[in-house]
Scaffold this active site. Structure first.
Site, short mmCIF file in Angstrom:
data_model
loop_
_atom_site.label_atom_id
_atom_site.label_comp_id
_atom_site.label_asym_id
_atom_site.label_seq_id
_atom_site.Cartn_x
_atom_site.Cartn_y
_atom_site.Cartn_z
N CYS A 27 12.99 30.69 37.63
CA CYS A 27 12.36 31.98 37.27
C CYS A 27 12.83 33.13 38.15
O CYS A 27 12.68 34.30 37.78
CB CYS A 27 10.85 31.84 37.32
SG CYS A 27 10.26 30.54 36.23
N HIS B 244 7.95 38.68 37.27
CA HIS B 244 8.21 37.52 36.41
C HIS B 244 6.91 37.17 35.67
O HIS B 244 5.82 37.23 36.24
CB HIS B 244 8.67 36.35 37.28
CG HIS B 244 8.66 35.05 36.54
ND1 HIS B 244 9.38 34.86 35.38
CD2 HIS B 244 8.01 33.86 36.79
CE1 HIS B 244 9.18 33.63 34.95
NE2 HIS B 244 8.35 33.01 35.78
N ASN C 166 6.40 32.33 29.12
CA ASN C 166 7.32 32.31 30.26
C ASN C 166 8.71 31.92 29.76
O ASN C 166 8.95 30.76 29.42
CB ASN C 166 6.81 31.31 31.30
CG ASN C 166 7.68 31.26 32.55
OD1 ASN C 166 8.77 31.83 32.58
ND2 ASN C 166 7.21 30.58 33.56
N1 ACO Z 1 -5.57 23.39 27.10
C1 ACO Z 1 -6.78 22.97 27.47
N2 ACO Z 1 -7.04 22.42 28.66
C2 ACO Z 1 -6.01 22.31 29.52
C3 ACO Z 1 -4.71 22.73 29.19
C4 ACO Z 1 -4.51 23.28 27.92
N3 ACO Z 1 -3.32 23.70 27.51
N4 ACO Z 1 -3.91 22.50 30.24
C5 ACO Z 1 -4.65 21.96 31.20
N5 ACO Z 1 -5.94 21.84 30.74
C6 ACO Z 1 -7.10 21.29 31.43
C7 ACO Z 1 -6.73 20.32 32.53
O1 ACO Z 1 -6.51 19.03 32.02
C8 ACO Z 1 -7.96 20.37 33.39
O2 ACO Z 1 -8.95 19.56 32.82
P1 ACO Z 1 -9.92 18.67 33.75
O3 ACO Z 1 -10.67 19.65 34.59
O4 ACO Z 1 -10.76 17.95 32.76
O5 ACO Z 1 -9.01 17.81 34.55
C9 ACO Z 1 -8.44 21.82 33.26
O6 ACO Z 1 -7.78 22.34 32.08
C10 ACO Z 1 -8.07 22.68 34.44
O7 ACO Z 1 -6.71 22.40 34.76
P2 ACO Z 1 -5.97 23.21 35.87
O8 ACO Z 1 -4.61 22.65 36.06
O9 ACO Z 1 -6.89 23.31 37.06
O10 ACO Z 1 -5.88 24.65 35.16
P3 ACO Z 1 -5.42 25.97 35.78
O11 ACO Z 1 -6.48 26.96 35.65
O12 ACO Z 1 -4.78 25.76 37.13
O13 ACO Z 1 -4.26 26.41 34.78
C11 ACO Z 1 -1.89 26.43 34.59
C12 ACO Z 1 -3.14 25.55 34.59
C13 ACO Z 1 -1.99 27.41 33.46
C14 ACO Z 1 -0.70 25.49 34.38
C15 ACO Z 1 -1.77 27.18 35.93
O14 ACO Z 1 -1.96 26.30 37.00
C16 ACO Z 1 -0.47 27.89 36.08
O15 ACO Z 1 -0.15 28.79 35.35
N6 ACO Z 1 0.33 27.51 37.10
C17 ACO Z 1 1.62 28.13 37.31
C18 ACO Z 1 2.61 27.28 36.61
C19 ACO Z 1 3.79 28.05 36.12
O16 ACO Z 1 3.70 29.19 35.77
N7 ACO Z 1 4.91 27.38 36.04
C20 ACO Z 1 6.03 27.95 35.42
C21 ACO Z 1 7.24 28.13 36.19
S1 ACO Z 1 7.06 28.63 37.83
C22 ACO Z 1 6.77 30.21 37.78
O17 ACO Z 1 7.12 30.79 36.82
C23 ACO Z 1 6.06 30.83 38.90
#
Ligand code: ACO
Length: 334
Positions: free
Chosen positions: A119, A259, A289
């Site tokens: 990214c 980003h 993204n």
């Molecule tokens: N739909 C519904 N529920 C979901 C989904 C979904 N798509 N995805 C995860 N969940 C659930 C999980 O299973 C979890 O359930 P549980 O509590 O029963 O275990 C719950 O939602 C919470 O999960 P978390 O991982 O804590 O959710 P969070 O609020 O952290 O969001 C996310 C997850 C969106 C992936 C976030 O952590 C994020 O955006 N991280 C950055 C990742 C990223 O952007 N990577 C891309 C490249 S790197 C960059 O660009 C910086």
């Protein structure tokens, strides 16, 4: 910290983008995995994303973006000196996607290479191009950020499949007659974060095999929370360090183009910086993204909406797999 030693002034002279026409909405994803439009919108800010059609590869998107730049600038491909394709989804491991693009657009004099910084790729690419042109050896360097993330996403994994889209964007870097437009950069790598976001197989460590395919190891694997926390902290710190090094404050920035990984990452960073939210470009709702393409796509929107104008100070910032982190300060030049 690096200070720009003025060798030759450089500017961004053109910008072009391409996204494939097909869209995958949150409602479409509801039919593929256990998720909801509401969860995706609230947790990421994404409503829809563009997805390349069958048989379309990263070079196809990159070529469209490159042609848009050439059209806008009104120059022939033969006048390009170098092509940098920033991508983590090359058409194949080799030859480089830059070679495929060079041939397809007819950039007969250009050399080039692929730049793998996920990214942060586009920010690294702009930094590299500014130096190639700034040192006087190159006149026109084309930086392309292009990714077809849909090819390495597991559409059975709800934690990753909702996040990504496909797209490409390109900028042309040239000498500037209007003073220095590349004001500074702060790029870094923190390889200790490599496990948090990766595609485990398909390289020399774990070549493709029946087992790697069966184990879903050719897809993006990530620790979402670790990435989220790192992105918020380092994107803020690096932007602050860059502005401090230039004797500037967030108030001096006309437009911030971060980003687009997650709306909450962007608003957290903007809050910490204390930058006016109206200056921060967010278009993740429409594209998701797109990895190396988010910054040109968001810049294109800022220009077309009249938010980014000639003479404005623009701050580009990104965090990506690696971890890689980058920030650039440019004066917008058209
Ligand atoms: N739909 C519904 N529920 C979901 C989904 C979904 N798509 N995805 C995860 N969940 C659930 C999980 O299973 C979890 O359930 P549980 O509590 O029963 O275990 C719950 O939602 C919470 O999960 P978390 O991982 O804590 O959710 P969070 O609020 O952290 O969001 C996310 C997850 C969106 C992936 C976030 O952590 C994020 O955006 N991280 C950055 C990742 C990223 O952007 N990577 C891309 C490249 S790197 C960059 O660009 C910086």
């Amino acid at each position: 910290m690096y200070h720009i030693k003025v060798m030759r002034n450089v500017k961004i002279s053109a910008l072009g983008c391409y996204t494939p026409p097909r869209q995958l909405t949150n409602h479409d994803l509801e039919k593929l995995v256990e998720t909801s439009n509401q969860w995706i919108l609230e947790r990421t800010g994404i409503s829809t994303r563009h997805i390349a059609g069958e048989g379309v590869a990263t070079s196809d998107l990159a070529v469209e973006a490159a042609r848009a730049v050439l059209d806008q600038r009104g120059i022939p491909a033969g006048s390009i000196d170098a092509i940098l394709v920033c991508t983590v989804t090359p058409d194949m491991l080799f030859p480089a996607t830059a070679c495929l693009v060079q041939d397809r657009i007819g950039a007969s004099r250009a050399w080039g290479f692929d730049l793998v910084a996920a990214c942060s790729g586009f920010v690294y690419g702009l930094t590299t191009a500014a130096h190639l042109v700034g040192c006087g050896t190159h006149q026109r360097v084309l930086v392309i950020g292009a990714d077809t993330m849909s090819r390495i996403i597991n559409y059975k994994d709800r934690s990753t499949c909702v996040l990504f889209g496909d797209g490409a964007g390109a900028m042309l870097v040239e000498p500037s007659e209007d003073g220095q437009c590349f004001l500074g950069f702060r790029n870094e790598v923190d390889g200790s974060g490599g496990e948090a976001l990766k595609m485990p197989a398909g390289g020399s460590r774990r070549p493709a095999s029946n087992d790697t395919v069966a184990g879903d190891l050719h897809y993006v694997h990530q620790d979402g929370q670790a990435v989220f926390k790192y992105a918020v902290r380092r994107m803020y710190e690096v932007c602050k360090e860059l502005l401090d090094s230039q004797g500037l404050t967030p108030a001096d920035v006309a437009v911030m183009v971060p980003h687009q990984a997650n709306r909450r990452i962007i608003t957290n960073v903007a809050d910490r910086l204390g930058i006016d939210p109206a200056k921060v470009v967010i278009n993740i709702d429409r594209y998701g993204n797109t990895t190396a393409a988010t910054i040109p796509l968001a810049t294109r929107d800022a220009v077309s909406e009249g938010r980014l104008k000639k003479g404005d100070l623009v701050l580009f910032a990104a965090v990506g797999a690696g971890f890689t982190v980058g920030a650039n300060l440019w004066r917008w030049s058209y």
